[in-house]
Design an enzyme around this catalytic site. Structure first.
Site, PDB file in Angstrom:
ATOM      1  N   SER A 210       1.175  -1.290   0.111  1.00 22.48           N
ATOM      2  CA  SER A 210      -0.197  -0.176  -0.055  1.00 22.48           C
ATOM      3  C   SER A 210       1.410   1.583   0.322  1.00 22.48           C
ATOM      4  O   SER A 210       0.402   2.093  -1.002  1.00 22.48           O
ATOM      5  CB  SER A 210      -1.105   0.003   1.492  1.00 22.48           C
ATOM      6  OG  SER A 210      -0.175  -0.534   2.291  1.00 22.48           O
ATOM      7  N   HIS A 265       2.009   4.736   4.422  1.00 23.49           N
ATOM      8  CA  HIS A 265       0.909   5.637   3.372  1.00 23.49           C
ATOM      9  C   HIS A 265       1.199   6.910   3.262  1.00 23.49           C
ATOM     10  O   HIS A 265       1.397   7.255   1.851  1.00 23.49           O
ATOM     11  CB  HIS A 265      -0.416   5.604   3.945  1.00 23.49           C
ATOM     12  CG  HIS A 265      -1.166   4.014   3.996  1.00 23.49           C
ATOM     13  ND1 HIS A 265      -2.634   3.949   4.572  1.00 23.49           N
ATOM     14  CD2 HIS A 265      -0.875   2.891   3.751  1.00 23.49           C
ATOM     15  CE1 HIS A 265      -2.499   2.855   4.456  1.00 23.49           C
ATOM     16  NE2 HIS A 265      -1.698   1.564   3.635  1.00 23.49           N
TER      17      HIS A 265
END
Length: 291
Positions: A210, A265
């Site tokens: 991610s 992230h």
């Protein structure tokens, strides 16, 4: 039919006509008095089509991009639909992640400890200073792969499927338009920065692609400002930022989603934005055949 504009006979409108068809704009181009006339079935389309045609005629770079798009084998009905041969590097990364998820039992067996930033069985990571010391010792032992290997750790099928879908959709566009080397640079730099940021803030117990996905999204969104070439819904960036903000609240755990790798992230997204600013926008046209 509604007459929109007449242009010179020598102007090649084939690409523009195919683009209109992809937009479901019914039209016709006829010859008249030594020129070409564009006709539309729906007069409500006249103003936006005329504006698009004026840009097509006056901007050679835009004209080349339109012709590339409609002729490209990776666009079907105007939508980005590549095949595996068009993005082999992205496909390789996804396959590696799938194998790692399988062999590590989704991060549940001891094999996963060889892929975390530092080995949690050996090193203390309770404080920031301890994490820094552990990382320096690990790298000093030559375990450089640990800077990248957390990308391939996933902890559920949903985890790896979501990351793989997003990586394929965005990463394949970078590999096609900007080249395999650009994608490889993005993957390495974003991985090191996103994994490093996450590790220093919380320790080695994390994993997933991610951070890379956020980096690629940041790169595509900002680089798109200088040379439009990527295809993704504008709402995607809004959703991604909102999801990232959600990770900093207790809501994700309340919903049963577990703790998110928030720093990965954020670090990945900022790294992607920075690379979009630093790296020059490629000027070359995408390849016409499969890679």
């Amino acid at each position: 039919m509604y007459r929109v504009k007449q242009v010179e006979a020598g102007t090649d409108l084939a690409g523009f006509s195919r683009w209109l068809k992809e937009q479901n704009v019914r039209h016709r181009i006829t010859e008249e008095d030594g020129g070409q006339v564009l006709w539309l079935e729906n007069p409500d389309h006249a103003e936006p089509v005329l504006q698009a045609l004026d840009r097509f005629l006056s901007e050679p770079e835009l004209r080349a991009q339109v012709n590339e798009l409609v002729d490209s084998p990776v666009f079907v009905s105007g939508r980005w639909q590549p095949q595996p041969r068009h993005a082999p590097l992205v496909l390789t990364l996804i396959i590696i992640a799938a194998f790692v998820a399988w062999f590590t039992g989704f991060g549940q067996n001891t094999l996963s400890t060889y892929l975390t930033m530092t080995d949690p069985r050996v090193h203390d990571f309770g404080t920031f200073a301890a994490r820094v010391q552990a990382l320096l010792a690990t790298l000093g032992n030559g375990e450089i792969w640990r800077l990248l290997s957390p990308d391939f750790l996933h902890f559920s099928w949903m985890h790896i499927i979501f990351n793989s879908v997003m990586l394929w959709f965005l990463g394949s566009q970078i590999e096609w338009f900007d080249g395999r080397q650009r994608l490889l640079v993005l993957f390495i730099v974003v991985s090191v920065l996103s994994n490093g940021f996450q590790y220093l803030m919380s320790g080695p117990l994390f994993g997933g692609l991610s951070g890379v996905v956020y980096g690629i999204l940041g790169y595509c969104w900002l680089s798109q400002r200088w040379r439009p070439r990527f295809q993704f819904p504008p709402a995607l960036i809004t959703f991604a930022v909102a999801w990232m903000a959600l990770g900093y609240t207790p809501l994700s755990e309340i919903l049963g989603l577990g703790r998110m790798a928030n720093e990965a992230h954020l670090g990945g997204f900022l790294a992607g934005l920075a690379l979009a600013l630093i790296l020059p926008v490629p000027k070359k046209a995408p390849p016409k055949g499969g890679a």
